[in-house]
Design a protein around this motif. Structure first.
Motif, PDB file in Angstrom:
ATOM      1  N   GLY A 196      39.161  47.270  35.443  1.00  0.00           N
ATOM      2  CA  GLY A 196      39.910  48.487  35.707  1.00  0.00           C
ATOM      3  C   GLY A 196      39.085  49.727  35.433  1.00  0.00           C
ATOM      4  O   GLY A 196      38.068  49.681  34.735  1.00  0.00           O
ATOM      5  N   LYS A 252      31.963  50.618  36.708  1.00  0.00           N
ATOM      6  CA  LYS A 252      32.842  49.559  37.202  1.00  0.00           C
ATOM      7  C   LYS A 252      32.057  48.518  37.982  1.00  0.00           C
ATOM      8  O   LYS A 252      32.300  47.310  37.874  1.00  0.00           O
ATOM      9  CB  LYS A 252      33.939  50.167  38.065  1.00  0.00           C
ATOM     10  CG  LYS A 252      35.012  49.152  38.475  1.00  0.00           C
ATOM     11  CD  LYS A 252      36.176  49.825  39.183  1.00  0.00           C
ATOM     12  CE  LYS A 252      37.247  48.800  39.551  1.00  0.00           C
ATOM     13  NZ  LYS A 252      38.406  49.434  40.225  1.00  0.00           N
ATOM     14  N   GLN A 274      41.910  42.216  26.443  1.00  0.00           N
ATOM     15  CA  GLN A 274      41.331  43.384  27.094  1.00  0.00           C
ATOM     16  C   GLN A 274      40.166  43.933  26.288  1.00  0.00           C
ATOM     17  O   GLN A 274      40.262  44.116  25.077  1.00  0.00           O
ATOM     18  CB  GLN A 274      42.375  44.489  27.275  1.00  0.00           C
ATOM     19  CG  GLN A 274      41.851  45.699  28.051  1.00  0.00           C
ATOM     20  CD  GLN A 274      42.916  46.749  28.278  1.00  0.00           C
ATOM     21  OE1 GLN A 274      43.278  47.469  27.366  1.00  0.00           O
ATOM     22  NE2 GLN A 274      43.421  46.824  29.517  1.00  0.00           N
TER      23      GLN A 274
END
Length: 324
Positions: free
Chosen positions: A59, A66, A33
């Motif tokens: 996410g 995003k 991540q």
């Protein structure tokens, strides 16, 4: 596993090129991540290695960040449709910030500033007008957010911008003495630094629009839209002015950031030479020592000629002197 590492490295390089901040990273079951932040948004990219290959999950709240991260994962750049090109949409990633503008004509002014967070030196605002052809040339020259470049590289690129865009740029340096006086005027009216900055951008736009009409402008976001709109002058109110987070992703704003930074660095060198005191950039190490050195040479009343006096650093330095 190596392919996953390669993809993570590719994404990190793309984040750096886009001026995004990698705020952290951690391993996940079968993946990794990456945590990404901007001044207004946070998001993350999960990179997974499975039997079917590498996959990505972006996410975070929906928004420009995003959307940009999704584009990075997919190996593309954000684009918008320019004009009414019925033969097919013309990708114009140089014009990021005008997505959804169906009447966008491919000509715009990019605005940015330098010196706002620096204790010493001027506040510099700059604006550059481009069209799609100029934007592509600037991109090919390596124009990007000035924060990603050294001052020496900025000096070279600034010269190239001025040569490529003659009569289509403006740089305005508000020297410390004028800055301090104007800041006090704004405070007396119940306004703040963002209003001062908005007024400076508005004045640049007004001058450019008087010289040559334009329908669009883009500014790196620094305040609520109402703050900027309240400072726009007659010509500025006739055009579409947008603010976006990380505006330097747009090549015209990036070019303005380079001109502003170059002018700031040059002016700082001139002030340092004029007063024979090395005036450090920023608001960190060396600033208090420079204040005390300057005061020892010229007295506290002359600080207004080199520094932005509303910074608390000046009060702290004064308190240190009084305690000795």
């Amino acid at each position: 596993m190596k392919k996953q590492e390669d993809e993570i490295r590719r994404i990190k390089d793309a984040l750096l090129a886009a001026g995004l901040t990698l705020s952290g990273e951690k391993p996940l079951p079968y993946g990794h991540q990456l945590l990404i932040s901007s001044s207004a948004e946070k998001a993350n990219i999960n990179v997974y290695a499975g039997k079917k290959g590498i996959s990505f999950v972006v996410g975070g709240a929906g928004g420009m960040l995003k959307e940009e991260l999704t584009a990075i994962c997919e190996g593309r750049q954000l684009s918008c449709t320019v004009g009414d090109n019925k033969g097919g949409a013309e990708p114009a990633w140089e014009a990021v910030g005008f997505e959804g503008c169906h009447d966008f004509d491919g000509s715009w002014i990019g605005c940015d500033e330098s010196g706002k967070g620096d204790v010493f030196g001027p506040l510099v605002t700059a604006a550059v007008r481009v069209d799609l052809d100029t934007a592509r040339q600037l991109t090919q020259m390596g124009i990007k957010d000035s924060k990603l470049l050294s001052d020496s590289k900025i000096a070279v690129l600034a010269g190239s911008i001025r040569e490529l865009c003659p009569h289509r740029y403006v740089e305005t340096a508000l020297l410390p003495a004028d800055y301090n006086a104007r800041y006090q005027e704004f405070r007396a009216r119940g306004l703040n630094l963002n209003h001062l900055l908005a007024a400076a951008h508005a004045e640049n736009l007004e001058g450019m629009l008087a010289a040559e009409p334009c329908r669009f402008a883009l500014i790196d976001q620094f305040a609520a839209d109402t703050v900027l709109s309240s400072c726009l002058q007659p010509l500025g109110r006739t055009i579409t002015v947008r603010q976006i987070v990380r505006g330097e992703r747009n090549v015209a704003v990036a070019a303005a950031s380079i001109l502003a930074r170059d002018r700031f660095v040059t002016t700082m060198a001139e002030l340092s030479a004029r007063f024979a005191v090395r005036l450090p950039k920023g608001a960190g190490a060396g600033v208090k020592a420079a204040i005390r050195e300057f005061v020892a040479l010229y007295g506290r009343d002359h600080l207004k000629h080199v520094g932005k006096l509303h910074f608390k650093t000046f009060d702290d330095a004064a308190a240190m002197d009084e305690s000795e």
